[in-house]
Motif scaffolding. Structure first.
Motif, PDB file in Angstrom:
ATOM      1  N   UNK A 481     -13.620  -4.905   4.869  1.00 19.18           N
ATOM      2  CA  UNK A 481     -12.225  -5.227   5.139  1.00 19.18           C
ATOM      3  C   UNK A 481     -11.329  -4.224   4.406  1.00 19.18           C
ATOM      4  N   UNK A 482     -10.027  -4.292   4.695  1.00 13.95           N
ATOM      5  CA  UNK A 482      -9.096  -3.307   4.140  1.00 13.95           C
ATOM      6  C   UNK A 482      -7.919  -4.018   3.468  1.00 13.95           C
ATOM      7  N   UNK A 483      -7.542  -3.492   2.332  1.00 13.87           N
ATOM      8  CA  UNK A 483      -6.377  -3.997   1.614  1.00 13.87           C
ATOM      9  C   UNK A 483      -5.301  -2.921   1.652  1.00 13.87           C
ATOM     10  N   UNK A 484      -4.112  -3.293   2.090  1.00 16.03           N
ATOM     11  CA  UNK A 484      -2.997  -2.350   2.175  1.00 16.03           C
ATOM     12  C   UNK A 484      -2.033  -2.623   1.025  1.00 16.03           C
ATOM     13  N   UNK A 485      -1.564  -1.554   0.400  1.00 16.53           N
ATOM     14  CA  UNK A 485      -0.728  -1.702  -0.783  1.00 16.53           C
ATOM     15  C   UNK A 485       0.458  -0.762  -0.711  1.00 16.53           C
ATOM     16  N   UNK A 486       1.665  -1.303  -0.929  1.00 13.76           N
ATOM     17  CA  UNK A 486       2.879  -0.506  -1.020  1.00 13.76           C
ATOM     18  C   UNK A 486       3.482  -0.736  -2.396  1.00 13.76           C
ATOM     19  N   UNK A 487       3.362   0.225  -3.297  1.00 16.62           N
ATOM     20  CA  UNK A 487       3.762   0.007  -4.693  1.00 16.62           C
ATOM     21  C   UNK A 487       5.273  -0.077  -4.848  1.00 16.62           C
ATOM     22  N   UNK A 488       5.774  -1.038  -5.617  1.00 10.75           N
ATOM     23  CA  UNK A 488       7.224  -1.201  -5.805  1.00 10.75           C
ATOM     24  C   UNK A 488       7.810  -0.210  -6.807  1.00 10.75           C
ATOM     25  N   UNK A 489       6.958   0.582  -7.440  1.00  5.29           N
ATOM     26  CA  UNK A 489       7.431   1.487  -8.495  1.00  5.29           C
ATOM     27  C   UNK A 489       7.497   2.940  -8.045  1.00  5.29           C
ATOM     28  N   UNK A 490       7.088   3.215  -6.782  1.00  5.25           N
ATOM     29  CA  UNK A 490       7.093   4.592  -6.304  1.00  5.25           C
ATOM     30  C   UNK A 490       8.411   4.900  -5.592  1.00  5.25           C
ATOM     31  N   UNK A 491       9.205   5.844  -6.084  1.00  2.04           N
ATOM     32  CA  UNK A 491      10.470   6.209  -5.424  1.00  2.04           C
ATOM     33  C   UNK A 491      10.247   6.596  -3.972  1.00  2.04           C
TER      34      UNK A 491
END
Length: 872
Positions: A481-491
């Motif tokens: 399976x795949x986990x998608x991540x969008x970091x809140x700390x990356x400009x």
């Protein structure tokens, strides 16, 4: 079944690992090495190809063979060899081919003999396409990418990822292919190897088919070939007892999709012997060589070499690809391997052709070709046309989809990437060059360094992968399976700035069982969510969504409290708005607060017909700009615009908090379109009919409206004239008692909003700084100014020409420049009979587009302007 697979794999490997063979270097009489020489074993359906340094290696079982060495411009050399258990070193020297001219009279009034040869070859091309009913093939594919130049701004970052100038990236695969007429292909990849672990570019078995007329590229054997090409007869030579005609291909207008070079046609059989051509692909150079070999009474492509090079976005690159195919289990159609004589009535005069309309209708193609050995070109075309009609009739009786042009399955063996060096040294058909060996050594040194670093830090493989999880990333878990991540700390990824919320941090997470590159699952699902914190508001928003897809049906569920753009189809990305707000004092992003629940369902039995419905209940609240909007640089001419933008029809954009229940139904129909299928995923190809979309939307509770629209869109190839794209849409709010800005029809007037409908389907001069009535002192760009809640008609037409003004110059076409003329039309309550006429130059530096436009309203001239944007 599992045992059968094991036995199959065992024999696949054992036949390779126990083989001896021949190896050596191929040169000419001057001692110069001949790269990419074709080596074909007579009667064995097998062969190989020399590498870029003229070195070759051919695995053969013990026995005696006749081996043909073939290189364009040189005599084919036949060597008889006896193989035991070991390899024999056999260096080959080829002699230049002397091309003879037949005794023909060529004058200004006489037609070049090449035209008779090509007319016969074109007439028989359909027969050559139908000769093979099915086959199996073992293929070896090798690709290498060399970056000669990397842009300075990217060089440092790419070097950190071990992508460097002058160091080739190498990828190779070995696979088994099963093909059956008319369009079925199954590919099983048994081995993959590449410079960098986990990256492969060699998973597909691809051979250009010059018997196919072509869509993006026009084959010299296409029925339309004489409209695109001139041909010159350059003589003939003998090869394996046959006469081979050498024909020069001269394009009437060289450019995208048009070939130039040489094609060799075998006399009397009129099939391809070999071909060496090149073309332009969007300003990039594509060179192609193919060598055919006689197998089971037919000639099939055995070796292909492709070079793709050019400069793009500051990169100077060269891609080299080699494909070698060894065929087996070939089943041919006996009727189409019959020897027949073709008469070119245009040149050779009329003859008594016994084929009548009645006999053509009453007789089967197979019987006609067996009983009659002499045909005119005209009648052979009729025969093949009737044969294809019969094929379609039989397919229809068997309930086969006639519009599926290809149905391909690609499967990668789980052990493909773990094959050891012994496997590759025995199975590799084309030896590695010195540079390619260095590429693997470079890649291995990187892998060793990674392992050492991993061991020193005592990290397991999962923890190691989290190092890549800093950026926006699809992370593969151990269960597939795949986990998608969008970091809140990356400009500009999860950390942005806008005029309403100020600084916002947005954490995005998703969990799914598929990616775009692994679609073969029984069903697909995707769970995603966002948590968003606005520092100025000191408030938290969030949303949660779920998608489930199986057998053409897709269910979507969503709920949350989140910001939403007034134009739901808008592509004004948050990171773009952050840049324009901070650096250019322009806040394009217009948002409101929405607390919602939504449920949607779409059904697609076939990509040509899609039905969808969606319901949403939402509490919609206005948001205002901050009292203090920060900017890095101040622009007097710009100025920030209000968040609730006005429109001509609604006037003031302010609205009260309200609740709306929205239902939407949509039908998208693309009749008579061709479809390609890959791993179960269907894709619509350009067809002869337009795509028709019918949309109905109903607003209830505080909203009260009924909206209906009809959209027609099509891409049409015009041959020598280029291609035509058009989109026409008519719509009306036949009930508009209460329509809010977010429910209106928004007019695409900038590049960002137009991404969904196509870059061509937009208005160029509607986003100028013209103040709205009552706001004469405000000169900001308002993309909602012409949004409508009434009846409207819009149309967009663009014709891209192969030759117009600048493109009359061959060098402009070689650079990849394209010219077009476009017309945009709009009639709405706020804008009557608005017309834009423009001229565009596309492909400037491979990425930019320059347009000159003039506009009129109700026949009166309004303004003109230039636009610079991205290429279409």
């Amino acid at each position: 079944m599992f045992r059968l697979k094991l036995i199959y794999l065992f024999f696949f490997f054992i036949t390779e690992l126990q083989a001896g063979g021949i190896k050596g270097i191929i040169t000419n009489s001057k001692g110069e090495r001949l790269p990419f020489t074709s080596i074909i074993v007579k009667g064995q359906n097998s062969g190989t190809m020399a590498n870029a340094e003229g070195e070759y290696l051919l695995n053969l079982k013990p026995g005696t063979y006749e081996v043909n060495f073939q290189f364009l411009g040189y005599k084919t050399l036949i060597r008889r060899v006896t193989i035991a258990e070991d390899f024999i070193e056999l260096n080959i020297k080829l002699e230049e081919q002397s091309v003879s001219l037949k005794e023909v009279k060529i004058s200004s009034k006489e037609e070049d003999p090449a035209y008779t040869i090509m007319r016969k070859a074109i007439a028989k091309s359909k027969i050559h396409q139908k000769q093979v009913i099915s086959y199996q093939a073992k293929a070896y594919v090798k690709n290498s990418v060399l970056l000669n130049k990397i842009p300075l701004v990217l060089r440092k970052d790419l070097n950190k990822q071990n992508i460097k100038e002058g160091v080739p990236f190498l990828s190779e695969s070995v696979m088994e292919i099963s093909y059956a007429q008319p369009n079925s292909k199954y590919t099983k990849v048994f081995g993959q190897k590449s410079t960098f672990e986990g990256i492969s570019m060699s998973d597909g078995f691809y051979l250009f088919d010059f018997y196919d007329p072509g869509t993006n590229r026009v084959s010299p054997l296409s029925p339309l070939a004489f409209k695109y090409y001139r041909f010159e007869y350059e003589g003939f030579f003998e090869d394996r007892g046959m006469i081979v005609n050498k024909i020069k291909i001269l394009p009437k207008s060289y450019g995208d999709g048009v070939w130039q070079g040489t094609i060799h046609i075998i006399d009397n059989y009129w099939n391809i012997h070999s071909i060496d051509v090149e073309t332009i692909d969007n300003g990039l150079n594509l060179k192609l060589s193919q060598y055919y070999g006689p197998i089971e009474k037919v000639w099939l492509p055995i070796n292909q070499r492709l070079d793709f090079s050019g400069k793009l976005f500051g990169f100077d690159f060269m891609i080299k690809a080699q494909v070698n195919a060894n065929y087996s289990a070939i089943k041919t159609n006996p009727a189409f391997v019959e020897e027949i004589k073709l008469i070119d009535e245009t040149k050779e005069g009329k003859f008594q052709d016994p084929l009548s309309k009645k006999s053509l209708k009453d007789s089967k193609t197979e019987n006609l070709l067996k009983e009659q050995k002499e045909f005119s070109i005209k009648n052979i075309r009729k025969i093949m046309k009737d044969f294809e009609k019969e094929e379609r009739k039989q397919a229809k009786e068997k309930n086969k989809d006639l519009d599926v042009v290809s149905n391909e399955i690609i499967e990668i063996d789980p052990q493909a990437r773990t094959r050891d060096s012994t496997f590759w040294s025995n199975i590799r058909n084309i030896p590695l060059t010195v540079e390619e060996k260095k590429s693997y050594q470079f890649g291995d040194s990187i892998k060793v360094a990674r392992v050492q670093k991993k061991d020193s830090l005592k990290k397991d493989s999962v923890r190691k992968s989290w190092q890549y999880f800093i950026m926006n990333y699809d992370f593969k878990l151990k269960n597939g399976k795949y986990l998608h991540f969008e970091p809140p700390y990356m400009p500009l990824v999860g950390l942005n700035y806008n005029s309403v919320e100020g600084i916002v941090a947005d954490l995005g997470l998703g969990y799914k069982n598929h990616t775009l590159f692994s679609p073969r699952v029984r069903f697909k699902y995707n769970v995603y969510g966002n948590i968003r914190y606005a520092f100025e508001e000191k408030g938290v928003r969030g949303r949660l969504g779920f998608e489930f897809e199986k057998s053409g049906s897709k269910l979507t569920v969503g709920l949350g409290k989140y910001i939403t753009q007034f134009d739901p189809n808008s592509f004004i990305f948050e990171w773009m708005n952050s840049v324009t707000t901070l650096l250019n004092e322009q806040n394009f992003l217009k948002i409101y607060d929405k607390k919602y629940g939504t449920l949607g369902y779409a059904f697609e039995k076939d990509p040509r017909l899609t039905l969808s419905t969606n319901i949403e209940i939402a509490e919609r609240s206005p948001l205002e700009n901050l009292n203090k909007i920060y900017t890095i640089k101040d622009f007097e001419k710009n100025g920030f615009s209000i968040n609730n933008p006005p429109s001509i029809e609604l006037g003031n954009g302010a609205f009260q908090k309200h609740t709306a229940f929205i239902w939407q139904g949509q039908m998208r129909w693309t009749p008579s379109s061709k479809v390609s299928i890959r791993n179960g995923i269907r894709k619509i190809l350009a067809g002869k009919a337009p795509a028709i979309t019918l949309t109905y939307k109903k607003g209830m509770i505080d909203a009260d409206f009924d909206y209906l629209s009809l959209n027609v869109k099509q891409n049409i190839s015009l041959g020598q004239l280029g291609k035509l794209d058009y989109m026409i849409e008519a719509g009306d709010f036949f009930n508009n008692r209460k329509v809010y800005l977010m429910d209106m029809k928004h007019i695409n007037n900038n590049y960002l909003n137009a991404l969904q409908t196509g870059l061509f389907a937009r208005y160029r001069l509607l986003n100028t700084r013209v103040p709205v009535e009552g706001e004469e002192n405000i000169t900001y760009i308002n993309q909602y100014r012409f949004s409508t809640k009434g009846a409207y008609l819009q149309g967009h037409v663009i014709n891209e020409f192969k030759k117009l003004l600048l493109t009359q110059v061959p060098l402009a076409r070689i650079w990849g420049l394209k010219e077009d003329i476009f017309v945009n039309y709009l009639n709405s309550p706020s804008l009557k009979n608005y017309v834009e006429i423009g001229y565009g130059i596309d492909g400037i530096l491979k990425a930019l587009r320059l347009e000159a436009i003039t506009s009129y309203e109700n026949g009166k001239y309004q303004r003109w302007g230039f636009k610079l944007g991205v290429t279409m």
